[in-house]
Each structure stands twice: as C-alpha cells, then as structure tokens.
Design a protein around this motif. Structure first.
Motif, PDB file in Angstrom:
ATOM      1  N   PHE A 116       0.863  -1.170   0.000  1.00 43.89           N
ATOM      2  CA  PHE A 116       0.000   0.000   0.000  1.00 43.89           C
ATOM      3  C   PHE A 116       0.907   1.231   0.000  1.00 43.89           C
ATOM      4  N   HIS A 117       0.392   2.374  -0.431  1.00 41.22           N
ATOM      5  CA  HIS A 117       1.259   3.534  -0.562  1.00 41.22           C
ATOM      6  C   HIS A 117       0.471   4.825  -0.390  1.00 41.22           C
ATOM      7  N   ASN A 118       1.192   5.934  -0.313  1.00 42.99           N
ATOM      8  CA  ASN A 118       0.613   7.277  -0.248  1.00 42.99           C
ATOM      9  C   ASN A 118       1.064   8.096  -1.450  1.00 42.99           C
ATOM     10  N   LEU A 119       0.227   9.034  -1.842  1.00 43.60           N
ATOM     11  CA  LEU A 119       0.674  10.068  -2.760  1.00 43.60           C
ATOM     12  C   LEU A 119       1.465  11.095  -1.967  1.00 43.60           C
ATOM     13  N   VAL A 120       2.577  11.557  -2.522  1.00 38.04           N
ATOM     14  CA  VAL A 120       3.375  12.591  -1.870  1.00 38.04           C
ATOM     15  C   VAL A 120       3.549  13.753  -2.843  1.00 38.04           C
ATOM     16  N   LYS A 121       4.011  14.883  -2.323  1.00 40.91           N
ATOM     17  CA  LYS A 121       4.120  16.084  -3.144  1.00 40.91           C
ATOM     18  C   LYS A 121       5.034  15.839  -4.344  1.00 40.91           C
ATOM     19  N   GLY A 122       4.555  16.278  -5.500  1.00 41.77           N
ATOM     20  CA  GLY A 122       5.327  16.101  -6.722  1.00 41.77           C
ATOM     21  C   GLY A 122       4.704  15.057  -7.622  1.00 41.77           C
ATOM     22  N   GLU A 123       5.544  14.407  -8.443  1.00 40.44           N
ATOM     23  CA  GLU A 123       5.057  13.424  -9.408  1.00 40.44           C
ATOM     24  C   GLU A 123       4.869  12.055  -8.773  1.00 40.44           C
ATOM     25  N   ASN A 124       3.722  11.452  -9.047  1.00 38.91           N
ATOM     26  CA  ASN A 124       3.411  10.089  -8.619  1.00 38.91           C
ATOM     27  C   ASN A 124       3.095   9.300  -9.885  1.00 38.91           C
ATOM     28  N   ARG A 125       3.954   8.341 -10.238  1.00 40.39           N
ATOM     29  CA  ARG A 125       3.868   7.637 -11.513  1.00 40.39           C
ATOM     30  C   ARG A 125       3.217   6.262 -11.349  1.00 40.39           C
ATOM     31  N   TYR A 126       2.199   6.001 -12.151  1.00 39.99           N
ATOM     32  CA  TYR A 126       1.530   4.697 -12.181  1.00 39.99           C
ATOM     33  C   TYR A 126       1.697   4.085 -13.569  1.00 39.99           C
ATOM     34  N   GLU A 127       1.855   2.756 -13.606  1.00 45.40           N
ATOM     35  CA  GLU A 127       1.891   2.048 -14.881  1.00 45.40           C
ATOM     36  C   GLU A 127       1.263   0.670 -14.707  1.00 45.40           C
ATOM     37  N   LEU A 128       0.300   0.361 -15.566  1.00 45.36           N
ATOM     38  CA  LEU A 128      -0.344  -0.953 -15.543  1.00 45.36           C
ATOM     39  C   LEU A 128       0.491  -1.902 -16.398  1.00 45.36           C
ATOM     40  N   LYS A 129       1.129  -2.883 -15.755  1.00 45.82           N
ATOM     41  CA  LYS A 129       2.027  -3.812 -16.438  1.00 45.82           C
ATOM     42  C   LYS A 129       1.303  -5.067 -16.909  1.00 45.82           C
ATOM     43  N   LYS A 130       0.310  -5.520 -16.117  1.00 45.51           N
ATOM     44  CA  LYS A 130      -0.431  -6.725 -16.477  1.00 45.51           C
ATOM     45  C   LYS A 130      -1.906  -6.507 -16.169  1.00 45.51           C
ATOM     46  N   GLY A 131      -2.777  -7.129 -17.002  1.00 45.01           N
ATOM     47  CA  GLY A 131      -4.213  -7.001 -16.823  1.00 45.01           C
ATOM     48  C   GLY A 131      -4.810  -6.033 -17.823  1.00 45.01           C
ATOM     49  N   ASN A 132      -6.015  -6.328 -18.273  1.00 43.65           N
ATOM     50  CA  ASN A 132      -6.723  -5.450 -19.200  1.00 43.65           C
ATOM     51  C   ASN A 132      -7.881  -4.814 -18.449  1.00 43.65           C
ATOM     52  N   CYS A 133      -7.675  -3.617 -17.970  1.00 43.77           N
ATOM     53  CA  CYS A 133      -8.683  -2.956 -17.139  1.00 43.77           C
ATOM     54  C   CYS A 133      -8.501  -1.451 -17.174  1.00 43.77           C
ATOM     55  N   ASP A 134      -9.566  -0.752 -16.792  1.00 45.96           N
ATOM     56  CA  ASP A 134      -9.464   0.679 -16.524  1.00 45.96           C
ATOM     57  C   ASP A 134      -9.031   0.858 -15.080  1.00 45.96           C
ATOM     58  N   VAL A 135      -8.114   1.769 -14.847  1.00 45.74           N
ATOM     59  CA  VAL A 135      -7.618   2.054 -13.501  1.00 45.74           C
ATOM     60  C   VAL A 135      -8.047   3.464 -13.118  1.00 45.74           C
ATOM     61  N   GLU A 136      -8.658   3.590 -11.947  1.00 44.33           N
ATOM     62  CA  GLU A 136      -9.048   4.903 -11.428  1.00 44.33           C
ATOM     63  C   GLU A 136      -8.388   5.115 -10.076  1.00 44.33           C
ATOM     64  N   VAL A 137      -7.611   6.178  -9.955  1.00 46.46           N
ATOM     65  CA  VAL A 137      -6.965   6.539  -8.691  1.00 46.46           C
ATOM     66  C   VAL A 137      -7.691   7.758  -8.133  1.00 46.46           C
ATOM     67  N   SER A 138      -8.329   7.595  -6.962  1.00 48.44           N
ATOM     68  CA  SER A 138      -9.077   8.675  -6.324  1.00 48.44           C
ATOM     69  C   SER A 138      -8.397   9.079  -5.024  1.00 48.44           C
ATOM     70  N   TYR A 139      -8.422  10.369  -4.715  1.00 52.58           N
ATOM     71  CA  TYR A 139      -7.738  10.850  -3.507  1.00 52.58           C
ATOM     72  C   TYR A 139      -8.281  12.218  -3.130  1.00 52.58           C
ATOM     73  N   ARG A 140      -8.015  12.599  -1.904  1.00 49.78           N
ATOM     74  CA  ARG A 140      -8.314  13.960  -1.427  1.00 49.78           C
ATOM     75  C   ARG A 140      -7.015  14.569  -0.911  1.00 49.78           C
ATOM     76  N   GLU A 141      -6.774  15.801  -1.276  1.00 49.47           N
ATOM     77  CA  GLU A 141      -5.558  16.455  -0.789  1.00 49.47           C
ATOM     78  C   GLU A 141      -5.688  16.697   0.714  1.00 49.47           C
ATOM     79  N   GLU A 142      -4.586  16.462   1.433  1.00 50.28           N
ATOM     80  CA  GLU A 142      -4.565  16.602   2.888  1.00 50.28           C
ATOM     81  C   GLU A 142      -3.541  17.670   3.289  1.00 50.28           C
ATOM     82  N   TYR A 143      -3.859  18.358   4.391  1.00 55.78           N
ATOM     83  CA  TYR A 143      -3.025  19.469   4.864  1.00 55.78           C
ATOM     84  C   TYR A 143      -2.876  19.351   6.377  1.00 55.78           C
ATOM     85  N   LEU A 144      -1.808  19.898   6.920  1.00 60.66           N
ATOM     86  CA  LEU A 144      -1.650  19.933   8.381  1.00 60.66           C
ATOM     87  C   LEU A 144      -2.538  21.038   8.938  1.00 60.66           C
TER      88      LEU A 144
END
Length: 224
Positions: free
Chosen positions: A196-224
């Motif tokens: 499991f992982h977190n998004l961090v400030k800057g570029e977050n790179r995803y790549e689907l290597k195996k499987g035929n599917c649509d990928v949806e990444v959902s998130y909410r920006e968080e602040y201190l």
C-alpha cells in the motif's frame, strides 16, 4: 449560528459556541483547535445532558473522528478530544467550558480522480501525504493485475492474482488497507510482496504492467 459536527453528529443543541480558535501555523504534526461554549443551566445540568455531551465528545471507535466546522466549506479535520472538558458555573443560569481538539490532518471535501489504461502521472500539491483509493474495472478476462507506482518515497507495486471476469471491480484502499472485489472483502488476492502507498508532493507515476482494465486513482488532498 456557528455549529460543528464531530463523528458526523451535530454538537448537542443545548451548547452555544462562543468562539473557535485555530492556530495559523503549527510546528508539530498535529494542530489544536479550541471551541469555547456556554450552557444555559437553570441550576444543575441534568444527567441526561451530561451523558449526551460525553457521548458526543467520545467520537467514533477510531483514534481520530471527522471534525467539521460548519463555516468551513472546503475541508474537514481528523480529530480527537485532547483534554478533559470542565463545566464552570458563571452564575445560577449559565456555565461555560472549552473543548480542545487535537487535529491530525485537514482533508479537502473534493475528491480528485484520474482514470487510465496504461500509465499516468499524478501531480500532488500538498506537503501532507494522501492515501489513495485504486479501482480496477476489468475489460477482459485475466488471471492477474500488476500496477507499479513510483514517487520520492515509494518504488513498489500492487499485484493481484485471481480469475477476473469482465465487468468486475476491485478496489484497493490504501487508507484502510483493504481489498474489495464487487464490494466483498478479498484480501487473499493481494500478493504478499505488494505494498500500500501514499501520494506525496510532486510526481506520482503509475503504470499498468499486467491485466486489461481501466484504472481509477481517487484521492483527497490533505493538509496539516
């Protein structure tokens, strides 16, 4: 009238908020928000009202519950009550008190999402990390799904093994650390070397290597 919600419940109606103090900056990983209130007592406060207030202050079963300040239309906090709440009698008709919330993160109400079939770069803007929800929608039958991700902190992957049928949805929740297939808990399909992982400030790179599917990444920006 200013109202607040804690753990999705309105503050008891017999409390009147007189002030909310929010520090503009904190050097700690948490921020303290103070809520001053008054109660019309007309003598001793009834046990029923004390119990109602105590139950509200307890929040939910998790360490932090949602705290919504009703004049804030953009975000909410993850919070818990930090100190004891004492009622101080001002006179025979009124008592005052202060609730101190320890707030871990402020989270945007707005959910952002990115959909892709091969690869995607998500540019995340906040200093505070965010745990994404990743949904896979199967387009053709397959036996495994492999999604890699890389940012300044992580260089890992999510690997799912099962027989996946057309139209099935698999959700990997990086906040609750759960895997759901068609809304059923299916943790065994996640390989032990997955992360499991977190998004961090800057570029977050995803790549689907195996499987035929649509990928949806959902998130909410968080602040201190």
């Amino acid at each position: 009238m200013t109202r607040i919600k804690f753990n999705d419940k309105d503050i008891p109606s017999f409390l009147t908020i007189t002030d909310i103090s929010i520090p503009a900056f904190s050097t700690e990983k948490t921020r303290k928000i103070s809520v001053d209130f008054t109660i019309k007592t007309k003598g001793l406060l009834s046990n029923e009202k004390i119990d109602e207030l105590a139950a509200w202050l307890k929040g939910g079963d998790d360490e932090y519950s949602t705290l919504v300040l009703m004049n804030d239309t953009t975000s909410y906090y993850l919070a818990k009550v930090k100190d004891d709440v004492e009622l101080k009698a001002k006179n025979q008709f009124k008592a005052t008190g202060t609730i101190t919330f320890e707030c871990f993160n402020r989270i945007s109400f707005v959910t952002k999402s990115e959909v892709f079939t091969t690869q995607k770069i998500i540019n995340y803007n906040s200093e505070q990390p965010s745990s994404p929800m990743i949904k896979f929608t199967i387009k053709s039958e397959c036996e495994e799904i492999l999604l890699t991700f890389k940012n300044e902190k992580y260089d890992n992957f999510i690997h799912l093994i099962s027989h996946f049928n057309v139209g099935e949805t698999i959700r990997v929740d990086c906040k609750t650390l759960k895997v759901m297939t068609n809304n059923r808990l299916t943790m065994p399909i996640l390989t032990l070397d997955s992360f499991f992982h977190n998004l961090v400030k800057g570029e977050n790179r995803y790549e689907l290597k195996k499987g035929n599917c649509d990928v949806e990444v959902s998130y909410r920006e968080e602040y201190l």
